[in-house]
Design an enzyme around this catalytic site. Structure first.
Site, PDB file in Angstrom:
ATOM      1  N   LEU A 239       6.632   5.607   0.765  1.00  0.00           N
ATOM      2  CA  LEU A 239       6.435   6.855   1.967  1.00  0.00           C
ATOM      3  C   LEU A 239       4.984   5.503   2.292  1.00  0.00           C
ATOM      4  O   LEU A 239       4.436   4.931   1.278  1.00  0.00           O
ATOM      5  CB  LEU A 239       6.174   8.075   1.053  1.00  0.00           C
ATOM      6  CG  LEU A 239       6.782   8.569   0.403  1.00  0.00           C
ATOM      7  CD1 LEU A 239       5.995   9.784  -0.553  1.00  0.00           C
ATOM      8  CD2 LEU A 239       7.568   9.097   1.545  1.00  0.00           C
TER       9      LEU A 239
ATOM     10  N   SER B 146       0.866  -0.837  -0.071  1.00  0.00           N
ATOM     11  CA  SER B 146      -0.083   0.090  -0.340  1.00  0.00           C
ATOM     12  C   SER B 146       0.841   1.435  -0.315  1.00  0.00           C
ATOM     13  O   SER B 146       0.751   1.944  -0.579  1.00  0.00           O
ATOM     14  CB  SER B 146      -1.284  -0.381   1.276  1.00  0.00           C
ATOM     15  OG  SER B 146      -0.216  -0.302   2.258  1.00  0.00           O
ATOM     16  N   CYS B 147       1.545   0.850   0.569  1.00  0.00           N
ATOM     17  CA  CYS B 147       2.872   1.938  -0.238  1.00  0.00           C
ATOM     18  C   CYS B 147       3.404   3.080  -1.271  1.00  0.00           C
ATOM     19  O   CYS B 147       2.775   2.242  -2.159  1.00  0.00           O
ATOM     20  CB  CYS B 147       4.195   1.775   0.574  1.00  0.00           C
ATOM     21  SG  CYS B 147       4.628   1.774   2.376  1.00  0.00           S
ATOM     22  N   ILE B 148       3.624   3.616  -1.212  1.00  0.00           N
ATOM     23  CA  ILE B 148       4.498   4.169  -3.040  1.00  0.00           C
ATOM     24  C   ILE B 148       5.665   5.215  -3.095  1.00  0.00           C
ATOM     25  O   ILE B 148       6.254   5.461  -1.974  1.00  0.00           O
ATOM     26  CB  ILE B 148       2.915   5.885  -3.665  1.00  0.00           C
ATOM     27  CG1 ILE B 148       3.694   7.143  -2.305  1.00  0.00           C
ATOM     28  CG2 ILE B 148       2.076   5.493  -3.520  1.00  0.00           C
ATOM     29  CD1 ILE B 148       2.879   8.070  -2.440  1.00  0.00           C
TER      30      ILE B 148
ATOM     31  N   GLY C 153       0.995   1.823  -3.784  1.00  0.00           N
ATOM     32  CA  GLY C 153      -0.888   2.370  -3.576  1.00  0.00           C
ATOM     33  C   GLY C 153      -1.385   0.853  -4.047  1.00  0.00           C
ATOM     34  O   GLY C 153      -3.021   1.454  -3.973  1.00  0.00           O
TER      35      GLY C 153
END
Length: 164
Positions: free
Chosen positions: A44, A25-27, A88
């Site tokens: 992030l 789910s991080c970018i 994401g």
């Protein structure tokens, strides 16, 4: 190869340098100055989370500024930066979609800062392995299939060990 984890970034200009990470789910935002041939990548999670202390913006904006400042120190010009956005994914079904929120942060930040985004691969339900070559601005990703099912460990009715 330099591996970065959540909250980290790396920059460079060496032709042989590769920055890598694994995203759920991080970018990750990959930035590149095509004239100076320097680039960098961050990783992030929860970019809108507030940092402690007065006058500080969001964690994502701080991380983006840190990455940009590191690139400027290597000779990049902010006005020439180009971006690519990855990650994401929606990793936990039924819960709030942090992946979509992260991707929206990345898009909105780049738009607000007038940094053109040359490409993105965001969303979905699979994790991504990402590699970025900062000198050329090239990026490659590979989707990570679901993890194999766990098997139950072998259980014994008795053993010869007595704990006291």
């Amino acid at each position: 190869m330099i591996y970065i984890a959540q909250g980290e970034d790396a920059v460079g200009s060496n032709e042989d340098m590769v920055i890598s990470t694994i995203l759920g789910s991080c970018i990750s935002v990959c930035l590149w100055d095509p004239v100076k041939r320097v680039g960098g990548m961050n990783h992030l999670l929860l970019p809108e989370m507030r940092q402690a202390g007065p006058g500080l913006d969001t964690a994502g904006a701080i991380a983006m500024e840190r990455l940009i400042n590191r690139l400027v120190k290597l000779g990049a010009e902010r006005s020439r930066l180009r971006a690519k956005l990855f990650g994401g994914s929606s990793m936990l079904s039924g819960l709030t979609d942090i992946g979509a929120r992260n991707a929206n942060f990345g898009r909105n930040y780049l738009m607000a800062e007038n940094i053109p985004c040359d490409g993105e691969s965001v969303g979905g339900t699979l994790a991504r392995k990402l590699r970025f070559w900062p000198a050329s601005g090239a990026a490659k990703q590979k989707f990570v299939e679901e993890a194999p099912a766990l098997t139950e460990p072998i259980r014994f009715d008795q053993n010869d060990v007595e704990l006291f």
